[in-house]
Design a protein around this motif. Sequence first.
Motif, PDB file in Angstrom:
ATOM      1  N   TYR A 228      88.704  20.688 -16.721  1.00 48.29           N
ATOM      2  CA  TYR A 228      89.458  21.070 -15.522  1.00 48.29           C
ATOM      3  C   TYR A 228      90.776  20.311 -15.503  1.00 48.29           C
ATOM      4  N   ILE A 229      91.770  20.922 -14.860  1.00 44.71           N
ATOM      5  CA  ILE A 229      93.041  20.229 -14.624  1.00 44.71           C
ATOM      6  C   ILE A 229      93.253  20.213 -13.123  1.00 44.71           C
ATOM      7  N   GLN A 230      93.539  19.036 -12.589  1.00 48.38           N
ATOM      8  CA  GLN A 230      93.740  18.922 -11.151  1.00 48.38           C
ATOM      9  C   GLN A 230      95.087  18.276 -10.848  1.00 48.38           C
ATOM     10  N   GLU A 231      95.796  18.856  -9.881  1.00 50.29           N
ATOM     11  CA  GLU A 231      97.071  18.280  -9.458  1.00 50.29           C
ATOM     12  C   GLU A 231      96.787  17.086  -8.564  1.00 50.29           C
ATOM     13  N   SER A 248      85.433  19.720 -24.140  1.00 51.91           N
ATOM     14  CA  SER A 248      85.492  18.333 -23.712  1.00 51.91           C
ATOM     15  C   SER A 248      86.678  17.561 -24.261  1.00 51.91           C
ATOM     16  N   ALA A 249      86.746  16.269 -23.875  1.00 49.92           N
ATOM     17  CA  ALA A 249      87.690  15.285 -24.403  1.00 49.92           C
ATOM     18  C   ALA A 249      89.159  15.724 -24.360  1.00 49.92           C
ATOM     19  N   PRO A 250      89.675  16.140 -23.183  1.00 49.25           N
ATOM     20  CA  PRO A 250      91.075  16.569 -23.127  1.00 49.25           C
ATOM     21  C   PRO A 250      92.057  15.417 -23.306  1.00 49.25           C
ATOM     22  N   SER A 251      93.169  15.700 -23.980  1.00 45.88           N
ATOM     23  CA  SER A 251      94.221  14.699 -24.164  1.00 45.88           C
ATOM     24  C   SER A 251      95.574  15.413 -24.164  1.00 45.88           C
ATOM     25  N   TRP A 252      96.486  14.997 -23.289  1.00 46.65           N
ATOM     26  CA  TRP A 252      97.774  15.659 -23.147  1.00 46.65           C
ATOM     27  C   TRP A 252      98.715  15.317 -24.290  1.00 46.65           C
ATOM     28  N   SER A 253      99.462  16.301 -24.747  1.00 43.88           N
ATOM     29  CA  SER A 253     100.512  16.016 -25.728  1.00 43.88           C
ATOM     30  C   SER A 253     101.617  15.255 -24.993  1.00 43.88           C
ATOM     31  N   PRO A 254     102.416  14.454 -25.707  1.00 43.89           N
ATOM     32  CA  PRO A 254     103.446  13.658 -25.032  1.00 43.89           C
ATOM     33  C   PRO A 254     104.447  14.508 -24.241  1.00 43.89           C
ATOM     34  N   ASP A 255     104.667  15.774 -24.643  1.00 43.15           N
ATOM     35  CA  ASP A 255     105.585  16.625 -23.877  1.00 43.15           C
ATOM     36  C   ASP A 255     104.884  17.357 -22.730  1.00 43.15           C
ATOM     37  N   GLY A 256     103.581  17.148 -22.586  1.00 46.77           N
ATOM     38  CA  GLY A 256     102.843  17.736 -21.474  1.00 46.77           C
ATOM     39  C   GLY A 256     102.573  19.225 -21.590  1.00 46.77           C
ATOM     40  N   ARG A 257     102.900  19.822 -22.709  1.00 47.33           N
ATOM     41  CA  ARG A 257     102.739  21.272 -22.841  1.00 47.33           C
ATOM     42  C   ARG A 257     101.414  21.693 -23.443  1.00 47.33           C
ATOM     43  N   LYS A 258     100.737  20.748 -24.060  1.00 44.98           N
ATOM     44  CA  LYS A 258      99.499  21.093 -24.750  1.00 44.98           C
ATOM     45  C   LYS A 258      98.403  20.084 -24.419  1.00 44.98           C
ATOM     46  N   TYR A 272      90.716  21.150 -31.243  1.00 44.60           N
ATOM     47  CA  TYR A 272      91.607  22.291 -31.033  1.00 44.60           C
ATOM     48  C   TYR A 272      92.784  21.837 -30.184  1.00 44.60           C
ATOM     49  N   ILE A 273      93.886  22.586 -30.283  1.00 47.29           N
ATOM     50  CA  ILE A 273      95.006  22.322 -29.382  1.00 47.29           C
ATOM     51  C   ILE A 273      95.184  23.549 -28.505  1.00 47.29           C
ATOM     52  N   TYR A 274      95.188  23.312 -27.207  1.00 48.24           N
ATOM     53  CA  TYR A 274      95.360  24.384 -26.235  1.00 48.24           C
ATOM     54  C   TYR A 274      96.796  24.356 -25.729  1.00 48.24           C
ATOM     55  N   ASP A 275      97.489  25.476 -25.878  1.00 41.44           N
ATOM     56  CA  ASP A 275      98.860  25.587 -25.398  1.00 41.44           C
ATOM     57  C   ASP A 275      98.805  26.066 -23.953  1.00 41.44           C
ATOM     58  N   LEU A 276      99.279  25.229 -23.025  1.00 41.80           N
ATOM     59  CA  LEU A 276      99.139  25.548 -21.604  1.00 41.80           C
ATOM     60  C   LEU A 276      99.959  26.768 -21.197  1.00 41.80           C
TER      61      LEU A 276
END
Lengths: 436, 186
Positions: A228-231, A248-258, A272-276
């Motif tokens: 989940y992503i929560q503001e 599981s195990a989400p980790s944001w890319s430094p630019d916040g896009r993935k 895997y990398i998820y492109d937001l």
Amino acid sequence: MIRVNVFFILVVLCGFNAAVVKADLTFVVTDYVEDAIPIAVVPFQWKGKGQLPGDMAKVIDSDLSRSGQFKSMSRNKMSSKPHSPSDVQFAQWKRQGMDYLVIGSITPKEASRYSIRFYLYDVIKKTQVAAYTLPIHRRVFRKAAHRISDIIYQKITGEKGAFDTRIAYVTVEKRKKRRLYRLKIADSDGHNPKTMITKSNSILSPAWSPKGDKIAYVSFETRRPRIYIQEVATGKRTRLPSFKGINSAPSWSPDGRKLAVVLSYGKNPDIYIYDLRSRKFKRITRHYGIDTEPTWTPDGKSIVFTSDRGGSPQIYEVAATGGRAKRVSFEGSYNARPRVSPDSRKIVMVHRDRGSKKFQISVLDRETRSTLVLTSGALDESPSFSPNGRMIIYSTAGTRSRNILAAVSIDGLVHQRLAVQRGSVREPAWSPFSRR
Amino acid sequence: MKIKSLTMILLAGTLAACSGTEEKPVDQNTPLPEVETVEDEAITAIPDDVDDGNAIDGGSDDLSFLEILDDPTSPLSNTTVYFGFDQHDVSGEYAPTLDAHAAFLMEHADLQVVLEGYADERGTPEYNLALGEKRAIAVRDYLQVLGVSANQIEMVSYGEENPVAEGHNEAAWAQNRRVKLAYSGR
């Protein structure tokens, strides 16, 4: 390793009016550096009428002491309490062994606003190091104090301070046979705890977005691990597209896009990398072993992760575009949950020495490949860097099968414990620097 | 209620069937393939309403045959497989237990079992989540080799969450490194 063992309890709650929210976590500094810098933070003068909005100097004093790099002077030893530059007698502070002195005043303005004026002096050189005026709103009173601590810290050590930051963590409370899990956010000193979500199933792996405006985490609320992503500001929540098995195990890319994530499809966990934006997943690893706990290098070019492909969990690195992974940890029988330091030079991880039964927080030098064990617990886990790379917060076993949070400096010299009010606390994640 | 659950099972099954996520086994002798981009179309996300893991229910109205699971003289009364630290291979000692469960499942083709994988608290939560799934997969593979239909088995890993024993010692850890066979309808 030179260490001074001091049991030094900071009661950060005293002296405040009723508007102050009780802290969830209380800090106890157990070790600080022997050559801690002596500093005097004189209580700020309140130029308004009525009650003081808060003890700003006390917050600053607590911040600096908590870092383990400063040793502050107690107020009752101060033979004078100057508020303006003309009142400062350097000789007096030098005689009392101080290297630095902080003074200040708070002036009320319209509409619940204040003007904070403060000065930092080098007592030895008899010079003014910094002088600032901060116009603030009453509701960011403590935050302003942390910002002042950051300025003082940076002026003296040359390193960016990380006091005006937050910590996300998960608390677990037992209610009869049920467990209640809460994802919380508090200021870096444990104040202003705020509950993001409460669930009766596990919450794991909170991860701050690079801007600090969102938190990604894993919740078992559907009885399956899902991301989940929560503001942070609004509490608004979205769920990532989910698949059978582990998400599981989400980790944001430094630019916040993935987001780097782990998906298993009920077959095998891979990265895997998820492109937001495009909402597509791209597979990064493909191995029959366990690949998990991805994290990005600060340049966004590589993913560092845990894999048992060599027979035991070890740290590997792969290009963020995919390709062949290379092993980076070689010492120890168990190395997992890596996090790369903000300067890219080190990897902090959970480590077990060969022949040892203890899981401890260790730091691996990416260039020399040497490993330094930082903690002494048996079940230490979930290390997370402060944004300046100076401290590492982690979870450790407390008494009565509870978990508590602790922090250690990157050189292993400063140790802090964060006592929680009740229940267990785990999975800490230190926020990025706050945006100004 | 029953009809609704059944529909949900069917729906979940259908979704799994069209999702096209079937992955080819990796041949260890060939070099790693190029990174592939998984399109949204290729992997269909399971919508919220069928993703609860609660969609499984027995298909039969009379569940009295499940009482044998409580009979201590039956090998079926053992519903837990234990593992060594950081291990996910099924020890030979569980063969009689799992053989009995496989026969039981084949005899009752509309019976469903959830294999819950767990780990002890040592090591990291995310690694343990993966390890719990590996353990569930090992048990599933064992049951499938004996002929149990894939449709009868669901797996979920809880990793080091929900321990049955809470102590920080080997006795507690040994109890927590497990796969629990949880039958629906019970």
